[in-house]
Design a protein around this motif. Structure first.
Motif, PDB file in Angstrom:
ATOM      1  N   LEU A  23    -103.498  55.949  38.741  1.00  0.00           N
ATOM      2  CA  LEU A  23    -103.297  55.979  37.297  1.00  0.00           C
ATOM      3  C   LEU A  23    -104.238  57.030  36.729  1.00  0.00           C
ATOM      4  O   LEU A  23    -105.442  56.999  36.971  1.00  0.00           O
ATOM      5  N   GLY A  24    -103.685  57.975  35.982  1.00  0.00           N
ATOM      6  CA  GLY A  24    -104.507  59.041  35.423  1.00  0.00           C
ATOM      7  C   GLY A  24    -105.123  58.684  34.094  1.00  0.00           C
ATOM      8  O   GLY A  24    -106.223  59.108  33.771  1.00  0.00           O
ATOM      9  N   GLY A  25    -104.421  57.872  33.311  1.00  0.00           N
ATOM     10  CA  GLY A  25    -104.918  57.470  32.005  1.00  0.00           C
ATOM     11  C   GLY A  25    -103.882  56.638  31.299  1.00  0.00           C
ATOM     12  O   GLY A  25    -102.742  56.514  31.740  1.00  0.00           O
ATOM     13  N   GLU A  26    -104.299  56.058  30.174  1.00  0.00           N
ATOM     14  CA  GLU A  26    -103.383  55.213  29.420  1.00  0.00           C
ATOM     15  C   GLU A  26    -103.860  55.041  27.987  1.00  0.00           C
ATOM     16  O   GLU A  26    -105.022  55.271  27.662  1.00  0.00           O
ATOM     17  N   ALA A  27    -102.928  54.641  27.155  1.00  0.00           N
ATOM     18  CA  ALA A  27    -103.185  54.235  25.778  1.00  0.00           C
ATOM     19  C   ALA A  27    -102.181  53.129  25.483  1.00  0.00           C
ATOM     20  O   ALA A  27    -101.401  52.753  26.356  1.00  0.00           O
ATOM     21  N   ALA A  28    -102.170  52.630  24.277  1.00  0.00           N
ATOM     22  CA  ALA A  28    -101.266  51.530  23.939  1.00  0.00           C
ATOM     23  C   ALA A  28     -99.798  51.906  24.128  1.00  0.00           C
ATOM     24  O   ALA A  28     -98.982  51.063  24.484  1.00  0.00           O
ATOM     25  N   PHE A  60     -95.395  61.037  33.199  1.00  0.00           N
ATOM     26  CA  PHE A  60     -95.834  60.478  31.921  1.00  0.00           C
ATOM     27  C   PHE A  60     -94.816  59.427  31.513  1.00  0.00           C
ATOM     28  O   PHE A  60     -93.614  59.697  31.480  1.00  0.00           O
ATOM     29  N   ILE A  61     -95.275  58.208  31.215  1.00  0.00           N
ATOM     30  CA  ILE A  61     -94.389  57.116  30.833  1.00  0.00           C
ATOM     31  C   ILE A  61     -94.836  56.619  29.465  1.00  0.00           C
ATOM     32  O   ILE A  61     -96.009  56.294  29.281  1.00  0.00           O
ATOM     33  N   SER A  62     -93.897  56.546  28.525  1.00  0.00           N
ATOM     34  CA  SER A  62     -94.266  56.136  27.173  1.00  0.00           C
ATOM     35  C   SER A  62     -93.241  55.185  26.586  1.00  0.00           C
ATOM     36  O   SER A  62     -92.134  55.027  27.098  1.00  0.00           O
ATOM     37  N   THR A  63     -93.627  54.600  25.458  1.00  0.00           N
ATOM     38  CA  THR A  63     -92.700  53.801  24.667  1.00  0.00           C
ATOM     39  C   THR A  63     -91.913  54.748  23.765  1.00  0.00           C
ATOM     40  O   THR A  63     -92.299  55.906  23.568  1.00  0.00           O
ATOM     41  N   ALA A  64     -90.838  54.245  23.195  1.00  0.00           N
ATOM     42  CA  ALA A  64     -90.041  55.064  22.268  1.00  0.00           C
ATOM     43  C   ALA A  64     -90.815  55.387  20.998  1.00  0.00           C
ATOM     44  O   ALA A  64     -90.539  56.387  20.342  1.00  0.00           O
ATOM     45  N   SER A  65     -91.821  54.552  20.675  1.00  0.00           N
ATOM     46  CA  SER A  65     -92.606  54.808  19.464  1.00  0.00           C
ATOM     47  C   SER A  65     -93.702  55.854  19.669  1.00  0.00           C
ATOM     48  O   SER A  65     -94.325  56.287  18.711  1.00  0.00           O
ATOM     49  N   SER A  66     -93.902  56.297  20.895  1.00  0.00           N
ATOM     50  CA  SER A  66     -94.861  57.357  21.174  1.00  0.00           C
ATOM     51  C   SER A  66     -94.397  58.651  20.509  1.00  0.00           C
ATOM     52  O   SER A  66     -93.203  58.961  20.522  1.00  0.00           O
ATOM     53  N   ALA A 114     -94.452  61.627  21.489  1.00  0.00           N
ATOM     54  CA  ALA A 114     -93.777  62.519  22.437  1.00  0.00           C
ATOM     55  C   ALA A 114     -92.343  62.097  22.724  1.00  0.00           C
ATOM     56  O   ALA A 114     -91.545  62.896  23.192  1.00  0.00           O
ATOM     57  N   ALA A 115     -91.993  60.832  22.439  1.00  0.00           N
ATOM     58  CA  ALA A 115     -90.655  60.331  22.762  1.00  0.00           C
ATOM     59  C   ALA A 115     -89.626  60.599  21.674  1.00  0.00           C
ATOM     60  O   ALA A 115     -88.425  60.524  21.929  1.00  0.00           O
ATOM     61  N   ALA A 116     -90.061  60.882  20.481  1.00  0.00           N
ATOM     62  CA  ALA A 116     -89.155  61.122  19.352  1.00  0.00           C
ATOM     63  C   ALA A 116     -88.182  59.961  19.145  1.00  0.00           C
ATOM     64  O   ALA A 116     -87.041  60.152  18.740  1.00  0.00           O
ATOM     65  N   GLY A 117     -88.620  58.730  19.470  1.00  0.00           N
ATOM     66  CA  GLY A 117     -87.814  57.549  19.212  1.00  0.00           C
ATOM     67  C   GLY A 117     -86.665  57.296  20.153  1.00  0.00           C
ATOM     68  O   GLY A 117     -85.842  56.426  19.919  1.00  0.00           O
ATOM     69  N   GLN A 118     -86.575  58.057  21.235  1.00  0.00           N
ATOM     70  CA  GLN A 118     -85.435  57.940  22.142  1.00  0.00           C
ATOM     71  C   GLN A 118     -85.856  57.445  23.530  1.00  0.00           C
ATOM     72  O   GLN A 118     -86.851  57.906  24.079  1.00  0.00           O
ATOM     73  N   LEU A 119     -85.082  56.518  24.099  1.00  0.00           N
ATOM     74  CA  LEU A 119     -85.291  56.097  25.478  1.00  0.00           C
ATOM     75  C   LEU A 119     -84.633  57.113  26.406  1.00  0.00           C
ATOM     76  O   LEU A 119     -83.632  57.741  26.042  1.00  0.00           O
ATOM     77  N   THR A 120     -85.183  57.285  27.592  1.00  0.00           N
ATOM     78  CA  THR A 120     -84.523  58.142  28.571  1.00  0.00           C
ATOM     79  C   THR A 120     -83.391  57.361  29.216  1.00  0.00           C
ATOM     80  O   THR A 120     -83.415  56.134  29.264  1.00  0.00           O
ATOM     81  N   GLY A 121     -82.410  58.070  29.716  1.00  0.00           N
ATOM     82  CA  GLY A 121     -81.332  57.443  30.471  1.00  0.00           C
ATOM     83  C   GLY A 121     -81.793  57.176  31.891  1.00  0.00           C
ATOM     84  O   GLY A 121     -82.926  57.483  32.264  1.00  0.00           O
ATOM     85  N   ARG A 122     -80.923  56.634  32.691  1.00  0.00           N
ATOM     86  CA  ARG A 122     -81.257  56.329  34.080  1.00  0.00           C
ATOM     87  C   ARG A 122     -81.538  57.621  34.832  1.00  0.00           C
ATOM     88  O   ARG A 122     -80.788  58.589  34.735  1.00  0.00           O
ATOM     89  N   VAL A 123     -82.641  57.630  35.575  1.00  0.00           N
ATOM     90  CA  VAL A 123     -83.006  58.800  36.372  1.00  0.00           C
ATOM     91  C   VAL A 123     -83.304  58.384  37.809  1.00  0.00           C
ATOM     92  O   VAL A 123     -83.518  57.210  38.104  1.00  0.00           O
TER      93      VAL A 123
END
Length: 139
Positions: A37-42, A51-57, A59-68
Protein backbone atom coordinates in the motif's frame (compact mmCIF):
# COMPACT_ATOMS: atom_id res chain seq x y z
CA UNK A 1 12.96 7.86 -7.22
CA UNK A 2 12.69 5.59 -10.25
CA UNK A 3 11.21 6.40 -13.62
CA UNK A 4 10.40 3.40 -15.80
CA UNK A 5 10.46 3.83 -19.57
CA UNK A 6 9.18 1.26 -22.03
CA UNK A 7 5.96 0.46 -20.21
CA UNK A 8 2.66 0.67 -22.01
CA UNK A 9 0.73 1.93 -18.96
CA UNK A 10 1.94 4.58 -16.52
CA UNK A 11 -0.93 4.30 -14.03
CA UNK A 12 -4.54 3.13 -13.73
CA UNK A 13 -7.48 4.43 -11.70
CA UNK A 14 -10.39 2.29 -10.56
CA UNK A 15 -13.42 4.09 -9.14
CA UNK A 16 -15.33 1.90 -6.70
CA UNK A 17 -18.46 1.95 -4.55
CA UNK A 18 -16.85 0.36 -1.45
CA UNK A 19 -13.36 1.74 -0.80
CA UNK A 20 -12.94 -0.32 2.41
CA UNK A 21 -13.65 -3.59 0.56
CA UNK A 22 -11.31 -2.56 -2.26
CA UNK A 23 -8.55 -1.67 0.20
CA UNK A 24 -8.92 -5.00 2.03
CA UNK A 25 -8.85 -7.02 -1.23
CA UNK A 26 -6.00 -5.18 -2.95
CA UNK A 27 -3.85 -4.94 0.19
CA UNK A 28 -4.11 -8.73 0.48
CA UNK A 29 -3.52 -9.77 -3.14
CA UNK A 30 -0.92 -7.14 -3.98
CA UNK A 31 0.90 -7.82 -0.71
CA UNK A 32 1.44 -11.39 -1.93
CA UNK A 33 2.96 -9.92 -5.10
CA UNK A 34 5.22 -7.66 -2.99
CA UNK A 35 3.38 -4.46 -3.96
CA UNK A 36 2.69 -2.54 -0.73
CA UNK A 37 0.00 0.00 0.00
CA UNK A 38 1.53 3.30 -1.06
CA UNK A 39 -0.87 5.62 0.71
CA UNK A 40 -4.48 6.36 1.49
CA UNK A 41 -7.05 8.95 2.44
CA UNK A 42 -10.77 8.74 3.17
CA UNK A 43 -11.64 8.66 -0.54
CA UNK A 44 -8.72 6.74 -2.08
CA UNK A 45 -5.88 4.22 -1.74
CA UNK A 46 -2.94 3.61 -4.03
CA UNK A 47 -0.47 0.82 -4.74
CA UNK A 48 2.44 1.67 -7.04
CA UNK A 49 0.70 2.62 -10.32
CA UNK A 50 -2.80 1.54 -9.24
CA UNK A 51 -5.02 4.31 -7.81
CA UNK A 52 -8.42 3.32 -6.37
CA UNK A 53 -10.95 5.95 -5.36
CA UNK A 54 -14.58 6.57 -4.56
CA UNK A 55 -16.81 8.36 -7.05
CA UNK A 56 -16.78 11.39 -4.74
CA UNK A 57 -13.00 11.74 -5.11
CA UNK A 58 -12.10 14.82 -7.19
CA UNK A 59 -10.12 12.63 -9.62
CA UNK A 60 -13.18 10.45 -10.34
CA UNK A 61 -15.47 13.24 -11.57
CA UNK A 62 -18.42 11.38 -10.02
CA UNK A 63 -18.20 8.37 -12.31
CA UNK A 64 -17.60 4.69 -11.50
CA UNK A 65 -15.32 2.74 -13.82
CA UNK A 66 -16.77 -0.13 -15.81
CA UNK A 67 -15.57 -3.69 -15.50
CA UNK A 68 -11.86 -4.02 -16.24
CA UNK A 69 -9.27 -6.78 -16.42
CA UNK A 70 -5.96 -6.11 -14.69
CA UNK A 71 -3.09 -8.59 -14.89
CA UNK A 72 -0.27 -8.38 -12.34
CA UNK A 73 3.08 -10.10 -12.78
CA UNK A 74 4.04 -12.67 -10.16
CA UNK A 75 7.57 -13.86 -9.41
CA UNK A 76 6.66 -17.56 -9.24
CA UNK A 77 3.89 -20.12 -9.60
CA UNK A 78 3.74 -20.24 -5.79
CA UNK A 79 3.03 -16.50 -5.72
CA UNK A 80 0.14 -17.00 -8.17
CA UNK A 81 -1.23 -19.75 -5.91
CA UNK A 82 -0.94 -17.50 -2.82
CA UNK A 83 -2.54 -14.58 -4.70
CA UNK A 84 -5.55 -16.75 -5.45
CA UNK A 85 -5.93 -18.17 -1.92
CA UNK A 86 -5.42 -14.82 -0.17
CA UNK A 87 -7.75 -13.08 -2.61
CA UNK A 88 -10.58 -15.50 -1.87
CA UNK A 89 -10.10 -14.91 1.85
CA UNK A 90 -10.14 -11.12 1.30
CA UNK A 91 -13.49 -11.00 -0.49
CA UNK A 92 -12.58 -11.99 -4.03
CA UNK A 93 -14.54 -14.55 -6.05
CA UNK A 94 -13.13 -17.33 -8.22
CA UNK A 95 -12.83 -16.51 -11.90
CA UNK A 96 -10.22 -19.12 -12.84
CA UNK A 97 -8.20 -21.33 -10.51
CA UNK A 98 -4.38 -21.26 -10.71
CA UNK A 99 -3.02 -23.24 -13.62
CA UNK A 100 -1.30 -23.25 -16.96
CA UNK A 101 -3.03 -21.40 -19.75
CA UNK A 102 -2.64 -21.84 -23.50
CA UNK A 103 -1.70 -18.19 -24.10
CA UNK A 104 1.98 -19.14 -24.47
CA UNK A 105 4.29 -21.88 -23.11
CA UNK A 106 4.96 -21.34 -19.41
CA UNK A 107 1.95 -19.04 -18.81
CA UNK A 108 0.65 -19.79 -15.29
CA UNK A 109 -2.16 -17.62 -14.01
CA UNK A 110 -5.12 -17.26 -11.68
CA UNK A 111 -8.17 -15.03 -11.93
CA UNK A 112 -10.35 -13.44 -9.25
CA UNK A 113 -13.27 -11.06 -9.36
CA UNK A 114 -12.62 -8.19 -6.94
CA UNK A 115 -15.46 -6.85 -4.74
CA UNK A 116 -16.60 -4.60 -7.63
CA UNK A 117 -16.59 -7.42 -10.23
CA UNK A 118 -13.30 -6.52 -11.95
CA UNK A 119 -11.31 -9.46 -13.36
CA UNK A 120 -7.98 -9.44 -11.49
CA UNK A 121 -5.19 -11.78 -12.55
CA UNK A 122 -1.79 -12.82 -11.32
CA UNK A 123 0.47 -14.34 -13.96
CA UNK A 124 3.89 -15.95 -13.93
CA UNK A 125 5.47 -16.12 -17.38
CA UNK A 126 8.36 -18.37 -16.44
CA UNK A 127 12.01 -17.41 -15.99
CA UNK A 128 12.66 -13.71 -16.65
CA UNK A 129 13.96 -12.66 -20.02
CA UNK A 130 15.61 -9.31 -20.62
CA UNK A 131 13.58 -6.85 -22.63
CA UNK A 132 15.25 -4.32 -24.90
CA UNK A 133 12.23 -2.02 -24.43
CA UNK A 134 12.40 -1.87 -20.63
CA UNK A 135 14.71 0.77 -19.19
CA UNK A 136 14.82 1.94 -15.58
CA UNK A 137 16.24 5.32 -14.61
CA UNK A 138 17.15 5.77 -10.93
CA UNK A 139 17.51 9.11 -9.18
Amino acid sequence: MQIHRGRLIDHIQLVVVDIAAAKRFYTAVLGVLEIPLGGEAADHVWFDELFISTASSPAAAGQLTGRVHLGFQATSRAAVDRFYAVGLEAGGRDNGKPGERSYHPGYYGAFLLDPEGNNIEAVYHGPAKASARSVVFEF
